[in-house]
Design an enzyme around this catalytic site. Sequence first.
Site, PDB file in Angstrom:
ATOM      1  N   LYS A  56      58.310 -41.101  56.708  1.00 31.47           N
ATOM      2  CA  LYS A  56      57.399 -41.323  58.062  1.00 31.47           C
ATOM      3  C   LYS A  56      58.054 -42.912  58.127  1.00 31.47           C
ATOM      4  O   LYS A  56      57.160 -44.169  58.797  1.00 31.47           O
ATOM      5  CB  LYS A  56      56.253 -41.129  57.508  1.00 31.47           C
ATOM      6  CG  LYS A  56      55.080 -41.008  58.505  1.00 31.47           C
ATOM      7  CD  LYS A  56      54.005 -39.800  57.918  1.00 31.47           C
ATOM      8  CE  LYS A  56      53.159 -40.085  59.903  1.00 31.47           C
ATOM      9  NZ  LYS A  56      53.584 -38.628  60.188  1.00 31.47           N
TER      10      LYS A  56
ATOM     11  N   TYR B  26      54.442 -45.831  58.581  1.00 38.49           N
ATOM     12  CA  TYR B  26      53.276 -45.935  59.003  1.00 38.49           C
ATOM     13  C   TYR B  26      52.405 -44.350  58.853  1.00 38.49           C
ATOM     14  O   TYR B  26      53.189 -43.657  57.888  1.00 38.49           O
ATOM     15  CB  TYR B  26      53.371 -45.775  60.506  1.00 38.49           C
ATOM     16  CG  TYR B  26      53.355 -44.066  61.085  1.00 38.49           C
ATOM     17  CD1 TYR B  26      53.202 -43.648  62.021  1.00 38.49           C
ATOM     18  CD2 TYR B  26      55.131 -43.901  61.175  1.00 38.49           C
ATOM     19  CE1 TYR B  26      53.263 -42.235  62.803  1.00 38.49           C
ATOM     20  CE2 TYR B  26      55.479 -43.024  61.725  1.00 38.49           C
ATOM     21  CZ  TYR B  26      54.316 -42.249  62.351  1.00 38.49           C
ATOM     22  OH  TYR B  26      55.045 -41.022  62.868  1.00 38.49           O
TER      23      TYR B  26
ATOM     24  N   LEU C 176      59.783 -33.612  57.682  1.00 41.06           N
ATOM     25  CA  LEU C 176      58.314 -34.374  56.754  1.00 41.06           C
ATOM     26  C   LEU C 176      57.557 -33.610  55.769  1.00 41.06           C
ATOM     27  O   LEU C 176      57.284 -33.275  56.196  1.00 41.06           O
ATOM     28  CB  LEU C 176      58.001 -34.989  57.815  1.00 41.06           C
ATOM     29  CG  LEU C 176      56.958 -36.505  57.498  1.00 41.06           C
ATOM     30  CD1 LEU C 176      57.499 -37.753  57.610  1.00 41.06           C
ATOM     31  CD2 LEU C 176      55.615 -36.196  59.423  1.00 41.06           C
TER      32      LEU C 176
ATOM     33  N   GLU D  95      61.584 -28.553  61.650  1.00 41.45           N
ATOM     34  CA  GLU D  95      60.613 -28.997  61.593  1.00 41.45           C
ATOM     35  C   GLU D  95      60.591 -29.515  63.694  1.00 41.45           C
ATOM     36  O   GLU D  95      60.916 -27.902  64.573  1.00 41.45           O
ATOM     37  CB  GLU D  95      60.134 -30.234  61.127  1.00 41.45           C
ATOM     38  CG  GLU D  95      60.419 -31.962  61.156  1.00 41.45           C
ATOM     39  CD  GLU D  95      59.820 -32.666  61.145  1.00 41.45           C
ATOM     40  OE1 GLU D  95      59.461 -32.425  59.789  1.00 41.45           O
ATOM     41  OE2 GLU D  95      60.826 -33.445  59.765  1.00 41.45           O
TER      42      GLU D  95
END
Length: 286
Positions: free
Chosen positions: A150, A32, A207, A183
């Site tokens: 992702k 996505y 990511l 992250e």
Amino acid sequence: MSTVFLNGTYMPVEEAKISPLDRGFLFGDGIYEVIPSYFGQMVGFEGHINRMNDGLKAIGIELNWSENQWHRLCEELSNKNGAGPLGIYLHVSRGADNKRFHAFPKHIEPTVFAMAFEIPIPKQPDLATVGKGYALTSTEDLRWQRCQIKSTALLGNVLHFQQGYEAGSHEVLLYNRQHELTEASASNIFIVKDGVIATSVQDNQILPGITRRLVIDILTEHGALTVEERTITLNEVRNADEIWITSSSKEIAPVTLLDGSPVGDGKVGPVWLKAATLYSKYKFNY
């Protein structure tokens, strides 16, 4: 009533139907993207589509859409939903088989779904009006080892985010077993020390954030600021002068509390102001 796109057709969201045997539903088997669009002007469109294509290739979903096809879809969806400040959500799953089976089925068509949702218009960066900044909780990163993809299978991220939410935090800062920064559950992280900006090196632990990339490029090209991509220890994070989180929806958000302790002097910092101002000025150029 919002208009969505499903497998070639625009329709009211109430009419959109997907098979319960769709692998996106059964396995989270899909990719996505969320692209911010402000009155028809998208931010980081090419980067988002390239990342989507990389993700589809990484998990073996074949969808031969051109960048122009995606652009037309985003424009049409924006127009059909008022063309205001919108997040354009793009979702591709492997599709629906006639049974539940772990191995990839052959000869099925991917499911392509897209929708638009309202997002706030970012405020002009201003130390007087930005507020207190974000509060973060830190914890060990327990997600899978392919965070560069992702994937729609977001349970690991959701569980971490919920952990922070229940602790009264806005986000969760994640670190690996070596106590190195990765992250956040739904954002990338930057730190500032003595005027130098740093963010984690791009690998399988984080990511490849589009906003993260735009921030690095904009600050390097237009701000004459030093931005390092490197390994960052948790100790460095705790002793940083400033911490930021970045994402398509948050842009560059300042963090003033980490695990209940102030970041730096506990106030939103001057490097954030410069970075956020530059990002606001140049974000549509990329």
